[in-house]
Design an enzyme around this catalytic site. Structure first.
Site: not given
Length: 427
Positions: A233-235
């Site tokens: 995932a990304n933040r």
């Protein structure tokens, strides 16, 4: 070229509060954006800034006196209040708010406000106890009913020692964002008018600048499963995308928000579709078309594992499990390159950690979209934070904005897009 020869103009009424000094920066920033400001400075306002300072920045004389024979002979207060696109009161003191709410007209500022047939935006500024006083709350409720627009106030330390709370005037960039959105709304409905005994229109009376438009927004991260308990995932927190969806809805658009997994409530008045992966997001985006404006704010994971493990992968002391990666679909490029049903405006976001503008310019050319909103996420606290510093990158150039709350970035961006989008009749 005189200030009033600009394509857009406001009448700025400067009230008597310590925040009046911010209006000098406001006038300068408005001029930089091609918005002319004709100014009325109240008697109390002159205790904080001088007519000379205001007129020097505005590029023409500052009006101060209702009974000035020279000013009335040149341009009367009635014409002054109508030869403009928008009236802005900043700072809007408790006294000015009370006069507006009760229809008083005993000086140039209050008379112009009562005589106008144009929309009014106020930026309240006062002591927190004055702001929270029942009389001020009643007056604000009346102004809201009358259709007056409001930006702020913010919370924070006051000029009085030890005082803190709501009552600080909005910062100039926030006021400019509200002005641009209000001006975009007027452009969308140029025939708006009120009668002699009429009232300023409420939001229900006047279509917003994006009325008749379907706006599609993506937000948040995507989760690409490795096994049933792990993912790539990304933040992204989704705060910016959700704020944009809410701002578009407030501007009168029908909004579809395609959101990855976030810990945020769905914005009111927005149709929200919840997804997990990039492939899910692309499918939801394509299902939501047609749309006139598509804003791709989501931080979509670039890769996913080639084969998702059906059970949780275990550490058994042996070799590390292989994770072969494959590229996810490029949602922005897919929609921007559509030959059938492409939105009128396709906007991408570029979160970069270095060479922000250069990378965004390359992305703009590579993806085929109309505009890239670029920001620096390298150690700045943008991911998950409440503020953002963005650059609007188009084939014509780069427009850099100051650091703003994400809600203000959203409002300002929506106002910008409302001016670019082809106008459509309200549904």
């Amino acid at each position: 070229m005189s200030a009033l020869s600009a394509s857009r103009s406001i009448l700025l009424i400067i009230g008597g509060g310590i925040a009046a000094y911010k209006c000098l920066e406001l006038i300068r920033r408005l001029k930089d954006r091609g918005i002319a400001a004709r100014c009325i400075l109240t008697k109390a306002g002159q205790e904080f800034v001088t007519p000379l300072a205001v007129s020097s920045l505005a590029g023409e004389r500052c009006f101060t006196d209702l009974f000035s024979l020279t000013d009335e002979a040149d341009i009367g207060h009635i014409a002054l209040s109508r030869s403009t696109d928008l009236l802005v009161v900043a700072p809007a003191t408790a006294d000015l708010i009370a006069k507006m709410a009760n229809g008083l007209a005993n000086d140039l500022a209050s008379t112009a406000l009562l005589a106008t047939d144009k929309r009014v935006l106020i930026a309240p500024a006062m002591n927190p106890r004055m702001w929270q006083h029942p009389a001020t709350r009643r007056n604000m409720a009346q102004l809201e009913k009358d259709g007056v627009l409001v930006v702020g106030p913010n919370s924070g330390a006051m000029a009085e020692r030890g005082e803190s709370g709501p009552g600080r005037m909005a910062e100039p960039p926030e006021i400019i964002a509200a002005i641009e959105l209000a001006l975009a709304g007027e452009a969308a409905n140029p025939q708006r008018a009120i009668g002699f005994l009429g009232r300023l229109p409420s939001a229900a009376d006047t279509p917003g600048p994006l009325a008749g438009q379907h706006v599609l927004v993506t937000s948040g991260p995507t989760h690409e499963a490795i096994d049933p308990v792990r993912y790539i995932a990304n933040r992204s927190s989704g705060k910016q995308g959700h704020a944009i969806a809410a701002a578009a809805a407030a501007a009168g658009a029908r909004v579809t928000l395609v959101s990855g997994p976030v810990a945020l409530p769905d914005p009111e008045g927005v149709e929200t579709v919840h997804v997990e992966s990039a492939r899910d997001m692309l499918a939801a985006v394509e299902a939501a078309l047609p749309a006139q404006i598509a804003i791709f704010t989501a931080a979509v994971a670039d890769w996913r594992v080639a084969t998702e493990a059906p059970e949780k992968m275990k550490k058994d002391g042996g070799a590390l499990p292989p994770l072969a990666l494959v590229e996810n679909p490029d949602i922005l490029a897919t929609i921007a390159r559509r030959t059938d049903g492409r939105p009128d405006l396709v906007i991408g976001f570029a979160a970069e950690t270095e060479n922000v503008v250069a990378h965004a310019q390359a992305k703009l050319a590579r993806k085929g979209c109309d505009l890239i909103v670029a920001n620096d996420v390298g150690g700045t606290g943008v991911m998950g934070g409440d503020a953002n510093t963005v650059h609007l990158v188009t084939p014509e150039g780069v427009e850099s904005w100051p650091t703003l709350a994400k809600s203000e970035v959203a409002t300002r961006l929506v106002g910008h897009l409302a001016r670019l989008a082809p106008k459509r009749p309200a549904a």
